[in-house]
Design an enzyme around this catalytic site. Structure first.
Site, PDB file in Angstrom:
ATOM      1  N   THR A 155       0.967  -1.311   0.130  1.00  0.00           N
ATOM      2  CA  THR A 155       0.000  -0.078  -0.114  1.00  0.00           C
ATOM      3  C   THR A 155       0.971   1.241  -0.043  1.00  0.00           C
ATOM      4  OG1 THR A 155      -2.066  -0.997   1.095  1.00  0.00           O
ATOM      5  CG2 THR A 155      -1.386   1.319   1.651  1.00  0.00           C
ATOM      6  N   ARG A 183     -12.684  -8.476  -2.387  1.00  0.00           N
ATOM      7  CA  ARG A 183     -12.190  -8.317  -1.030  1.00  0.00           C
ATOM      8  C   ARG A 183     -12.014  -6.650  -0.635  1.00  0.00           C
ATOM      9  NH1 ARG A 183      -6.855  -6.715   0.957  1.00  0.00           N
ATOM     10  NH2 ARG A 183      -6.900  -7.098   3.075  1.00  0.00           N
ATOM     11  N   VAL A 184     -12.320  -6.202   0.189  1.00  0.00           N
ATOM     12  CA  VAL A 184     -12.167  -4.899   0.737  1.00  0.00           C
ATOM     13  C   VAL A 184     -11.003  -4.643   1.484  1.00  0.00           C
ATOM     14  CG1 VAL A 184     -13.200  -2.771   1.700  1.00  0.00           C
ATOM     15  CG2 VAL A 184     -14.706  -4.178   0.153  1.00  0.00           C
ATOM     16  N   SER A 185      -9.904  -3.749   1.261  1.00  0.00           N
ATOM     17  CA  SER A 185      -9.040  -3.390   1.932  1.00  0.00           C
ATOM     18  C   SER A 185      -9.180  -2.431   3.037  1.00  0.00           C
ATOM     19  CB  SER A 185      -7.785  -2.854   1.160  1.00  0.00           C
ATOM     20  OG  SER A 185      -7.065  -1.925   1.898  1.00  0.00           O
ATOM     21  N   GLY A 205      -0.413  -2.913   6.438  1.00  0.00           N
ATOM     22  CA  GLY A 205      -0.357  -4.203   6.985  1.00  0.00           C
ATOM     23  C   GLY A 205      -1.458  -4.992   6.417  1.00  0.00           C
ATOM     24  N   GLY A 207      -4.977  -5.946   6.255  1.00  0.00           N
ATOM     25  CA  GLY A 207      -6.155  -5.105   6.219  1.00  0.00           C
ATOM     26  C   GLY A 207      -7.346  -5.206   7.240  1.00  0.00           C
TER      27      GLY A 207
HETATM   28  N1  ASP Z   1      -3.750  -3.068   3.916  1.00  0.00           N
HETATM   29  C1  ASP Z   1      -3.559  -3.476   2.582  1.00  0.00           C
HETATM   30  C2  ASP Z   1      -4.663  -4.338   2.460  1.00  0.00           C
HETATM   31  O1  ASP Z   1      -4.919  -5.247   3.414  1.00  0.00           O
HETATM   32  C3  ASP Z   1      -2.227  -3.905   2.456  1.00  0.00           C
HETATM   33  C4  ASP Z   1      -1.094  -2.920   3.078  1.00  0.00           C
HETATM   34  O2  ASP Z   1      -1.079  -1.994   3.671  1.00  0.00           O
HETATM   35  O3  ASP Z   1       0.013  -4.004   2.879  1.00  0.00           O
HETATM   36  O4  ASP Z   1      -5.100  -4.511   1.277  1.00  0.00           O
END
Ligand code: ASP
Length: 280
Positions: A155, A183-185, A205, A207
Site C-alpha cells: 500500500t 475483498r475490501v482493504s 499491513g 487489512g
Molecule cells: N492494508 C492493505 C490491505 O490489506 C495492504 C497493506 O497495507 O500492506 O489491502
C-alpha cells in the site's frame, strides 16, 4: 503559523516476492518525499497529499495505481481514501478498475453528496467524471500472478500538516494480491486512513487486522482526548500486539509530532520535518 510536516510510506509488503529491491524503494521514497514537501510549502496539506499519492501510484515499485497486485481472478482492483481533518470529511473508492490514479477519483468524491463508491459503479463514476481508461498492470505483477503468489500486504500513504495547521491523510492500494475478488482493504476505510483536527494517520499491513483494531480513527480519537501522539500510537500498536496483528502506521499531530510504530519490520517510510529528511 505551523512548520509544515510530511510523512509518506511505501507499504508493508514492498519486498514480498523480492520483486523490488530495498535500495530502489528507499531512493524513490526519499525523492517523492522531497518533491511532496516542496508542494506542501507551495500549497496546502490537501494538495500535497494528492500530489504525493499520485507520485507513489505512478511508480511501479509500489503496490498502488501502476504496479498494483492482481486479485485471484487475474484482475486489478484498486482502492483509495483521502480525509481532510479540517472539514472532517472522508471520501474513497473501493475496488475501482482501469484507472491511472484512484486517489484522484477519491478527490472528486470529496465534493459530492455520496463520498464512497465501490466496484463497477466506482469505475463508472470515474468515467462520468472524465477519467480515461488506463491499464495499471506491469509485467512483474503478472509474473507474480502466474506463480500464484499470494501476498499479505502492500500500500502507499501520505500524511501532511500544513502551515495553517490542517492535517490530511491519504492511502491507496492494489490490495494484498491473490485475494478473493471483491475483498475490501482497510485503505478506503477510517480504520486505515483518518484525519481530524488533532492527528492524521495512514496504516499499512494486514487489512482485516487494521479494521479489527479500528486503528487510524482510534489513534486520532486518543489524541483528540488528550494523549500525545506517541502515546496514542504506541498504545494502539500494543493493543494490536496482543492479537499478534501485523501492521504499522505513519502519523502526524497538530503539534507537529511525527510518529511511526509497527508490529512488523518491513515498512518503508520517509519523513520531512522542515529541517531533516530521513528514509527507513
Ligand atoms: N492494508 C492493505 C490491505 O490489506 C495492504 C497493506 O497495507 O500492506 O489491502
Amino acid at each position: 503559523m505551523k512548520i509544515p510536516k510530511l510523512i509518506i510510506h511505501g507499504g508493508a509488503g514492498s519486498l514480498e516476492g523480492n520483486v523490488s529491491k530495498k535500495e530502489d524503494l528507499r531512493k524513490s521514497l526519499k525523492n517523492i518525499c522531497q518533491l511532496t514537501y516542496k508542494k506542501l510549502l507551495q500549497t496546502d496539506a490537501y494538495s500535497a497529499v494528492l500530489f504525493g499519492i499520485c507520485q507513489l501510484e505512478d511508480d511501479p515499485l509500489f503496490n498502488a495505481g501502476t504496479g498494483s497486485k492482481l486479485q485471484n481472478d487475474g484482475r486489478i482492483r484498486m482502492s483509495a481514501g483521502i480525509m481532510d481533518g479540517e472539514k472532517n470529511k472522508f471520501s474513497g473508492v473501493i475496488n475501482i478498475q482501469n484507472i491511472k490514479n484512484p486517489i484522484l477519483v477519491a478527490d472528486k468524491l470529496q465534493f459530492e453528496k455520496h463520498t464512497i463508491i465501490a466496484g463497477d459503479k466506482a469505475t463508472q463514476v470515474a468515467r462520468d467524471f472524465g477519467f480515461q481508461q488506463y491499464n495499471p498492470l506491469v509485467q512483474k505483477r503478472w509474473d507474480e500472478h502466474l506463480r500464484l503468489q499470494k501476498g499479505k500486504t502492500g500500500t502507499v500513504g501520505v500524511v501532511a500538516l500544513d502551515k495553517n495547521g490542517n492535517i490530511v491523510a491519504g492511502t491507496s492500494t492494489g490490495g494484498i494480491g491473490g485475494e478473493i475478488p471483491g475483498r475490501v482493504s482497510d485503505s478506503p476505510t477510517v480504520a486505515g486512513n483518518f484525519a481530524n483536527k488533532f492527528a492524521g494517520i495512514s496504516a499499512t499491513g494486514i487489512g482485516e487486522q487494521i479494521v479489527n483494531s479500528g486503528t487510524a480513527v482510534k489513534i486520532a480519537t486518543r489524541v483528540e482526548d488528550g494523549m500525545d501522539l506517541k502515546e496514542a500510537v504506541n498504545k494502539t500498536i500494543d493493543d494490536a500486539k496482543a492479537f499478534n496483528y501485523e501492521f504499522g502506521v505513519i502519523s502526524i499531530s497538530h503539534k507537529g509530532e511525527i510518529c511511526v510504530d509497527k508490529t512488523t519490520d518491513s515498512i518503508f517510510y520517509s519523513w520531512y520535518d522542515g529541517e531533516n529528511i530521513d528514509v527507513f
